[in-house]
Write a protein that holds these residues in place. Structure first.
Motif, PDB file in Angstrom:
ATOM      1  N   MET A  51      16.855 -26.396   9.818  1.00  0.00           N
ATOM      2  CA  MET A  51      15.465 -25.942   9.687  1.00  0.00           C
ATOM      3  C   MET A  51      14.520 -26.899  10.409  1.00  0.00           C
ATOM      4  SD  MET A  51      15.441 -23.051   8.211  1.00  0.00           S
ATOM      5  CE  MET A  51      13.715 -22.914   7.904  1.00  0.00           C
ATOM      6  N   ALA A  52      14.766 -28.197  10.308  1.00  0.00           N
ATOM      7  CA  ALA A  52      13.932 -29.184  11.013  1.00  0.00           C
ATOM      8  C   ALA A  52      14.064 -29.001  12.516  1.00  0.00           C
ATOM      9  CB  ALA A  52      14.330 -30.601  10.602  1.00  0.00           C
ATOM     10  N   ASP A  53      15.279 -28.737  13.006  1.00  0.00           N
ATOM     11  CA  ASP A  53      15.492 -28.482  14.439  1.00  0.00           C
ATOM     12  C   ASP A  53      14.718 -27.248  14.901  1.00  0.00           C
ATOM     13  OD1 ASP A  53      17.189 -30.657  14.531  1.00  0.00           O
ATOM     14  OD2 ASP A  53      19.037 -29.454  14.551  1.00  0.00           O
ATOM     15  N   ILE A  54      14.748 -26.210  14.100  1.00  0.00           N
ATOM     16  CA  ILE A  54      14.034 -24.971  14.447  1.00  0.00           C
ATOM     17  C   ILE A  54      12.530 -25.229  14.467  1.00  0.00           C
ATOM     18  CG2 ILE A  54      13.442 -22.650  13.610  1.00  0.00           C
ATOM     19  CD1 ILE A  54      16.388 -22.481  12.604  1.00  0.00           C
ATOM     20  N   ALA A  89      11.674 -27.151  17.615  1.00  0.00           N
ATOM     21  CA  ALA A  89      11.785 -26.292  18.799  1.00  0.00           C
ATOM     22  C   ALA A  89      10.614 -25.327  18.872  1.00  0.00           C
ATOM     23  CB  ALA A  89      13.104 -25.532  18.785  1.00  0.00           C
ATOM     24  N   THR A  90      10.212 -24.791  17.734  1.00  0.00           N
ATOM     25  CA  THR A  90       9.083 -23.868  17.683  1.00  0.00           C
ATOM     26  C   THR A  90       7.796 -24.576  18.082  1.00  0.00           C
ATOM     27  OG1 THR A  90      10.165 -22.589  15.950  1.00  0.00           O
ATOM     28  CG2 THR A  90       7.797 -22.306  16.176  1.00  0.00           C
ATOM     29  N   LYS A  91       7.597 -25.772  17.570  1.00  0.00           N
ATOM     30  CA  LYS A  91       6.398 -26.543  17.883  1.00  0.00           C
ATOM     31  C   LYS A  91       6.368 -26.923  19.368  1.00  0.00           C
ATOM     32  CE  LYS A  91       3.734 -30.481  16.285  1.00  0.00           C
ATOM     33  NZ  LYS A  91       3.668 -31.598  15.352  1.00  0.00           N
ATOM     34  N   ALA A  92       7.519 -27.307  19.920  1.00  0.00           N
ATOM     35  CA  ALA A  92       7.601 -27.730  21.324  1.00  0.00           C
ATOM     36  C   ALA A  92       7.323 -26.572  22.289  1.00  0.00           C
ATOM     37  CB  ALA A  92       8.970 -28.343  21.622  1.00  0.00           C
ATOM     38  N   THR A  93       7.711 -25.364  21.915  1.00  0.00           N
ATOM     39  CA  THR A  93       7.506 -24.212  22.808  1.00  0.00           C
ATOM     40  C   THR A  93       6.173 -23.528  22.562  1.00  0.00           C
ATOM     41  OG1 THR A  93       8.650 -22.716  21.280  1.00  0.00           O
ATOM     42  CG2 THR A  93       9.980 -23.765  23.027  1.00  0.00           C
TER      43      THR A  93
END
Length: 100
Positions: free
Chosen positions: A80-83, A86-90
């Protein structure tokens, strides 16, 4: 493994297990109450019955999992932290799916 489930009226549910090499055991689940682990020998009657309280059955179940509940929860939290990263970065944001 061959698993069969049988409802025992007035008692609970009986789960029979037969391993690939023919060993047999069963678990009797009595509603929300105790569980009984039944170990079979050569005959059709259990050679041994072990009474377990719910917390004891939970502890055995956790040991039998390929990964403990704590390990699986930690893996989900990392995913969940990875997702989220990734969501924040994109720059992707959630959508309600409704019309504006």
């Amino acid at each position: 493994m061959d698993i069969t489930r049988t409802t025992v009226p007035g008692t609970g549910t009986l789960f029979h297990f037969a391993t690939r090499d023919g060993q047999r055991l069963a678990v009797m689940v009595e509603g929300d109450g105790p569980r009984r682990l039944l170990v079979y020998g050569a005959g059709d009657e259990p050679a041994q019955a072990i009474a377990l309280e719910q917390d004891e059955a939970d502890q055995i179940a956790q040991v039998l999992h390929s990964r403990s509940v704590d390990d699986r929860l930690a893996a989900l939290e990392r995913r969940m932290a990875d997702i989220a990263r990734a969501t924040k970065a994109t720059g992707v944001t959630g959508s309600t799916g409704g019309a504006s």
